[in-house]
Design an enzyme around this catalytic site. Structure first.
Site, PDB file in Angstrom:
ATOM      1  N   VAL A  56       0.805  -1.222   0.000  1.00  0.00           N
ATOM      2  CA  VAL A  56       0.000   0.000   0.000  1.00  0.00           C
ATOM      3  C   VAL A  56       0.833   1.265   0.000  1.00  0.00           C
ATOM      4  O   VAL A  56       0.408   2.306  -0.490  1.00  0.00           O
ATOM      5  CB  VAL A  56      -0.985   0.039   1.189  1.00  0.00           C
ATOM      6  N   THR A  59      -7.516 -12.596  16.486  1.00  0.00           N
ATOM      7  CA  THR A  59      -6.965 -13.020  15.211  1.00  0.00           C
ATOM      8  C   THR A  59      -5.963 -14.156  15.435  1.00  0.00           C
ATOM      9  O   THR A  59      -5.560 -14.440  16.567  1.00  0.00           O
ATOM     10  CB  THR A  59      -6.255 -11.858  14.508  1.00  0.00           C
ATOM     11  N   LYS A 104      -2.944   5.621  13.975  1.00  0.00           N
ATOM     12  CA  LYS A 104      -4.352   5.253  14.075  1.00  0.00           C
ATOM     13  C   LYS A 104      -5.220   6.459  14.422  1.00  0.00           C
ATOM     14  O   LYS A 104      -6.397   6.517  14.033  1.00  0.00           O
ATOM     15  CB  LYS A 104      -4.529   4.128  15.100  1.00  0.00           C
ATOM     16  N   ASN A 141      -7.342  -1.441   5.075  1.00  0.00           N
ATOM     17  CA  ASN A 141      -7.109  -2.258   6.254  1.00  0.00           C
ATOM     18  C   ASN A 141      -5.635  -2.478   6.575  1.00  0.00           C
ATOM     19  O   ASN A 141      -5.270  -2.661   7.739  1.00  0.00           O
ATOM     20  CB  ASN A 141      -7.789  -3.625   6.055  1.00  0.00           C
ATOM     21  N   TYR A 154       2.293   3.432  16.132  1.00  0.00           N
ATOM     22  CA  TYR A 154       1.006   2.807  15.841  1.00  0.00           C
ATOM     23  C   TYR A 154      -0.136   3.688  16.336  1.00  0.00           C
ATOM     24  O   TYR A 154      -1.089   3.974  15.599  1.00  0.00           O
ATOM     25  CB  TYR A 154       0.949   1.430  16.497  1.00  0.00           C
TER      26      TYR A 154
END
Length: 260
Positions: free
Chosen positions: A60, A192, A159, A86, A155
């Protein structure tokens, strides 16, 4: 399952595992033609076999490669109705004192620039859809947008930033006369395969599980399917007047304090 996405096309970045894979499977099950990206062909193959989705190896953050992916979506599918931004990482993160600049740059490249490029190219494709500029873009943020972690600074910062990116893009699309909606989701801890691997690698896996589950007043982690269901709703016509929003899906983890 209802086929509410029959005739529609969806793009999912980072779709070879976790929430991304869940979204690929959910959107495909509801009738969408899905293109998903990532870098792990071996993980993509069974997803393609199960769902009929199309995998494209793509990073990406690679701005130059986006034109080719966009051209392929246009030529092979003729439209784009849903884009789920995502893809993201936290590997190499640290505190404000310990993080290395190379790791900072890499996390920002993927988690922020990569999301911007996803939204940018989705808008460019969607505005040329047959019948007019329509579509839904969903950004995967995190509850850490509002509850920053001291040991995962980059992170947390990215976000939070992508929530603002989504609001800016939603405003722009509306003002430009596009019926293109942009929203962000803010998941809490999701069970996950990666989280399971982390728990099982600890000296006391049961204690690790209890820690993760205890982050939510519901005393459990989210299921991937629950996150995918929210993505599907925001991508559907039922959410046709929802744009510029941010939707926590964290079992009340960030709703307040538990008290004393």
């Amino acid at each position: 399952m209802a086929q509410r996405f029959g005739g529609k096309v969806a793009l999912v970045t980072g779709g070879t595992g976790g929430i991304g894979e869940g979204a690929v499977r959910r959107l495909s099950a509801e009738g969408a033609k899905v293109i998903f990206t990532g870098s792990r062909q071996e993980a993509a193959d069974p997803i393609c076999a199960d769902t009929g989705a199309t995998f494209v190896s793509h990073r990406v953050q690679d701005a130059a490669a986006w034109a080719g992916l966009a051209d392929r979506i246009r030529s092979d599918f003729g439209r784009l109705d849903i884009a789920f931004a995502n893809a993201g990482i936290e590997k190499g993160d640290g505190s404000v004192e310990t993080i290395e600049i190379e790791e900072w740059d890499n996390i920002l490249d993927i988690n922020l620039t990569g999301v911007m490029l996803t939204v940018q190219h989705a808008v460019r494709i969607m505005k040329d859809n047959p019948g007019g500029p329509t579509g839904s873009i969903i950004i995967n943020s995190s509850m850490n947008a509002h509850r920053a972690m001291g040991n995962y600074m980059a992170y947390s910062v990215t976000k939070a930033a992508v929530v603002a990116l989504g609001k800016s893009a939603a405003n722009y699309c509306g003002q430009a006369g596009y019926q293109i909606r942009v929203n962000s989701i803010l998941p809490g801890v999701v069970e996950t395969d990666l989280i399971k691997k982390i728990m099982n690698s600890q000296p006391d896996p049961a204690a690790a599980r209890a820690m993760y589950e205890g982050m939510s007043p519901l005393n459990r982690m989210a299921r991937v399917e629950e996150i995918a269901a929210l993505v599907a709703f925001l991508g559907s016509d039922e959410a046709g007047f929802i744009s510029g929003g941010e939707y926590t899906i964290d079992g009340a983890s960030t709703a307040g304090m538990s008290g004393v």
